[in-house]
Design an enzyme around this catalytic site. Sequence first.
Site, short mmCIF file in Angstrom:
data_model
loop_
_atom_site.label_atom_id
_atom_site.label_comp_id
_atom_site.label_asym_id
_atom_site.label_seq_id
_atom_site.Cartn_x
_atom_site.Cartn_y
_atom_site.Cartn_z
N GLU A 183 33.13 2.96 39.78
CA GLU A 183 33.11 3.22 41.22
C GLU A 183 34.19 2.41 41.93
OE1 GLU A 183 28.38 4.34 41.71
OE2 GLU A 183 29.09 2.37 42.34
N SER A 203 20.22 -2.74 40.39
CA SER A 203 19.89 -2.59 41.80
C SER A 203 19.05 -3.77 42.26
CB SER A 203 19.11 -1.28 42.02
OG SER A 203 18.53 -1.26 43.30
N LYS A 259 17.46 0.98 37.77
CA LYS A 259 18.84 1.40 37.95
C LYS A 259 19.82 0.65 37.03
CE LYS A 259 20.46 3.74 40.52
NZ LYS A 259 20.86 3.40 41.91
N HIS A 316 36.42 23.36 38.16
CA HIS A 316 35.58 23.42 39.37
C HIS A 316 34.25 22.68 39.16
CE1 HIS A 316 38.35 26.46 40.99
NE2 HIS A 316 38.29 27.02 39.79
#
Length: 477
Positions: free
Chosen positions: A300, A287, A293, A166
């Site tokens: 992804e 970024s 970043k 979970h």
Amino acid sequence: MSADDASPGPTTLWHGRLAGAPADALAALNDSLPFDQRMFAEDIAASRAHVSMLAAVGLLSDDECDGILAALEEVRSEIADGRMVWAPTDEDIHTAVERRATELCAAAAKMHTGRSRNDQVATDLRLWTRTAIDELTGLLLGLAGTLAGRAHEAHAAGVRLPGYTHLQQAQPVGLAHHLAAHAWALLRDVERLGDARRRTDVSPLGAGALAGSTLPLDPAAVAADLGFAAVFENSLDAVSDRDFVADTLYALAMSGIHLSRLGEEMILWASAEFGFVRLDDAFATGSSMMPQKKNPDVAELARGKAGRLIGHLTGLLATLKGLPLAYNKDLQEDKEPLFDAVDTVRAVAVAFDGLMQTVEFDADAMAAGADDPFAAATDLAEWLVAHGTAFREAHEIVAGLVRQALDAPDAGSRRSRLAELVAAHPDLGPEAAALLTPGSAHLSRNTPGAGGPDAVAAQLERLDVALTSARSLQDGR
């Protein structure tokens, strides 16, 4: 514009039945050359085998056979080198190859003898799919091998981390155990691809349009020439069967799902909140606005492309579900999803292999989570069971202690409070409290297949054997 209004032009393979040329709108919808030309090598290989068979059964002379084979080799070279001049009537790769071969050798007009584009395209696609499966199997085995290698490194270093259910910290496991879990999943993908390959490895050439031929064809000779393991049993089934495409798309969708799950974990682990991994600069992006970043784009994209792969599978199944026997033009919709799925898994597997080879694991950050004393709660319950307490009662005792400890004001005091409560409990005491010391919970789980060091060592040996076996099977094809 109707077909009757279309201006006359070069003929198609089927022009004899129709008086006029196809309308531009029909041609735009019907033509598959822009995507099926990637099967040119398979189409030429199948045509060579068919022509050789026609000569062997006396339907072509040796001179005609030699001339056609030479013409086919020239067509192959022209396409491979980018010298092929495509014609407006080249509605698919089969038409284009035959048209150009006939320009080079008049006898090539005979090479369609005993053959339909229905069994021809099914043969080409099976040949292409078989090759694609072999390539992707190798790539997935490579990634599984990389995961196994990193698992061996982590096991040797004793790296541990919290396991999750979970998405909540549950019980500690070795990092090797976690990485091996993904490797086992990829090995199942390899097995599925192997099953799909076995069902792909059947030659449909000789089935004709749907009912075979009155000519003395030898489908078995063609199958042997093309390296197929079997020959079709039913001509209707041979030209309409796309189960092998659905099987392959299912195997690739499952591969995409497994890569997506690995990607999701890399995304989480690379976040500041987890801090378990540092991605190599070569497999991360920055970024355009925020200088600090470092984004896990490989992971992804792997996660995002899984949906694309699932869509290809469901789309093809929807196409197939209502088709009567035998061939229907709907089956032209089998290639683009298959081609894209193969391209997608290839790209993701290669990039992910590079990511996993170069990623750095932060053993200290992982251990901090793994050694949280609350992660040893199950160990405390099992300690009570080992000393004669029923598990439900043991669960209730430990849960009560956890609840009391969580009333402490901060994380540090909660952890120390749990140890104090366990040491003071009449059914537990200092011996049980020792289970809460850093590393103890991880070391004690050594049932078969578990996440403790001894069990993981045995598991990694089995994983190595499974990888070696899969590679041997792959090399033997």
